[in-house]
Design a protein around this motif. Structure first.
Motif, PDB file in Angstrom:
ATOM      1  N   ASP A 106      41.078  -4.206 -20.186  1.00 40.43           N
ATOM      2  CA  ASP A 106      41.341  -2.820 -20.571  1.00 40.43           C
ATOM      3  C   ASP A 106      42.591  -2.808 -21.458  1.00 40.43           C
ATOM      4  OD1 ASP A 106      42.035  -0.137 -20.713  1.00 40.43           O
ATOM      5  OD2 ASP A 106      41.915   0.224 -18.563  1.00 40.43           O
ATOM      6  N   PRO A 107      42.506  -2.274 -22.685  1.00 40.55           N
ATOM      7  CA  PRO A 107      43.680  -2.285 -23.558  1.00 40.55           C
ATOM      8  C   PRO A 107      44.872  -1.529 -22.986  1.00 40.55           C
ATOM      9  CG  PRO A 107      41.809  -1.168 -24.618  1.00 40.55           C
ATOM     10  CD  PRO A 107      41.314  -1.720 -23.329  1.00 40.55           C
ATOM     11  N   ARG A 108      44.676  -0.741 -21.942  1.00 39.91           N
ATOM     12  CA  ARG A 108      45.779   0.043 -21.388  1.00 39.91           C
ATOM     13  C   ARG A 108      46.595  -0.743 -20.350  1.00 39.91           C
ATOM     14  NH1 ARG A 108      44.285   6.209 -20.195  1.00 39.91           N
ATOM     15  NH2 ARG A 108      46.565   6.285 -20.333  1.00 39.91           N
ATOM     16  N   ILE A 109      46.236  -1.996 -20.079  1.00 42.74           N
ATOM     17  CA  ILE A 109      47.052  -2.762 -19.123  1.00 42.74           C
ATOM     18  C   ILE A 109      48.488  -2.920 -19.618  1.00 42.74           C
ATOM     19  CG2 ILE A 109      45.097  -4.033 -18.147  1.00 42.74           C
ATOM     20  CD1 ILE A 109      46.050  -6.475 -19.817  1.00 42.74           C
ATOM     21  N   GLY A 110      48.673  -2.863 -20.926  1.00 43.03           N
ATOM     22  CA  GLY A 110      50.013  -2.994 -21.489  1.00 43.03           C
ATOM     23  C   GLY A 110      50.935  -1.856 -21.120  1.00 43.03           C
ATOM     24  N   GLU A 111      50.359  -0.734 -20.635  1.00 44.31           N
ATOM     25  CA  GLU A 111      51.193   0.391 -20.228  1.00 44.31           C
ATOM     26  C   GLU A 111      52.055   0.052 -19.013  1.00 44.31           C
ATOM     27  OE1 GLU A 111      49.058   4.074 -19.908  1.00 44.31           O
ATOM     28  OE2 GLU A 111      47.863   3.664 -21.705  1.00 44.31           O
ATOM     29  N   GLN A 112      51.731  -1.069 -18.367  1.00 45.60           N
ATOM     30  CA  GLN A 112      52.583  -1.559 -17.276  1.00 45.60           C
ATOM     31  C   GLN A 112      54.038  -1.662 -17.720  1.00 45.60           C
ATOM     32  OE1 GLN A 112      51.127  -5.140 -15.339  1.00 45.60           O
ATOM     33  NE2 GLN A 112      53.196  -5.983 -15.250  1.00 45.60           N
TER      34      GLN A 112
END
Length: 302
Positions: free
Chosen positions: A196-202
């Motif tokens: 999921d490209p949103r894992i970077g929001e970590q």
């Protein structure tokens, strides 16, 4: 992978890849930020059939569910509850833990937290520690907070070779396997990574904490592996880790940066020896329990 278990935690399904499911001993192997449990197939092979390897896919990666609420679910506090749900699913009171990068930090947090410390029997950190090189961390954050799209599969493979050069993969078959296990086709026919490209929001939502304090709080046996050319953890940091934890075992892996793949005997044999070792305190407990009850009650043999 010999078996796939699906563990439901809250609204998410967690895929756990199981290698050697009938083995008498168990170790958990947890992957890095943008990888998945399939990376540990070679580790399982090198450890041998006496070790059952449980390799979960963190939410948002591999075969596990993607979250509709990244700010809540793509953070370490949630990953800790996921990890405990996996241990509970397999009825594991205490288990050795091997963690690469993010997976190592997750194991460290579990081992440091009084509520979960007893669940981690011993801990192997692969190219990670309580302090990370700021430039290396910035590079990771910058790379994984933007989407990646490739017109052809070959372009994705070329990018994997560039970005994951630190893995130390040195065969064409190794790179092709990594490509097959990393790719996801988009509706328009182009390619992207499996996660999921949103894992970077970590990097945006996670709460900063004193991880050196966490490191000092750990009481289980510890080992750290460092890629000789790592951009994330320096030799100085490893030295300071040893000063804080004098029984720390260390391994430096030549020809690797961030992070060694743990896919060959030179890397896995020391891990296997560490997993099979017994601390003096554990041995004393074994010896004491081997005595008749009346000798233990009288204190004979101590």
């Amino acid at each position: 992978m010999d078996h796939l278990s699906l563990v439901t935690h809250r609204e998410l399904e967690i895929a756990v890849r199981v290698f050697h499911p009938e083995a008498p001993k168990t170790v958990v192997a947890w992957h890095g930020l943008a990888r998945h449990g399939g990376d540990f197939a070679a580790l399982a092979r090198e450890l041998g059939p006496e070790w059952r390897v449980l390799a979960p896919d963190t939410p948002g990666r591999g075969l596990s569910s993607w979250s509709m609420y990244p700010a809540n679910d793509y953070v370490y506090a949630h990953y800790m509850t996921v990890a405990l749900a996996v241990l509970d699913h397999f009825s594991l009171d205490s288990v050795p833990w091997i963690g690469t990068s993010m997976g190592g930090l997750l194991g460290m947090l579990l081992a440091a937290d009084p509520a979960s410390a007893s669940r981690i029997e011993r801990l192997v950190l692969n190219d990670v520690g309580p302090e990370l090189d700021p430039s290396g961390l910035t590079e990771l954050a910058s790379y994984f907070t933007v989407p990646h799209r490739f017109t052809r599969l070959g372009q994705l493979e070329a990018e994997l070779r560039r970005h994951y050069a630190g893995f130390g993969i040195d065969t064409e078959d190794g790179w092709r396997q990594l490509t097959l296990e990393s790719a996801r086709r988009l509706p328009d026919g182009s390619w992207t990574y499996h996660y999921d490209p949103r894992i970077g929001e970590q990097f945006v939502h996670d709460t900063p904490r004193d991880t050196w304090s966490d490191w000092r709080a750990i009481r289980c046996p510890l080992m750290v592996i460092r890629g000789e050319d790592s951009t994330l953890i320096s030799e100085d940091i490893v030295q300071r880790m040893g000063e804080a934890q004098p029984t720390l075992e260390t391994l430096s892996v030549p020809g690797c940066g961030h992070a060694p793949m743990l896919d060959r005997p030179q890397q896995v044999d020391p891990i296997k020896a560490f997993l099979d070792s017994t601390t003096s305190a554990q041995q004393e407990a074994v010896d004491a329990n081997a005595l008749p009850w009346w000798k233990r009650w009288l204190g004979i043999g101590h």
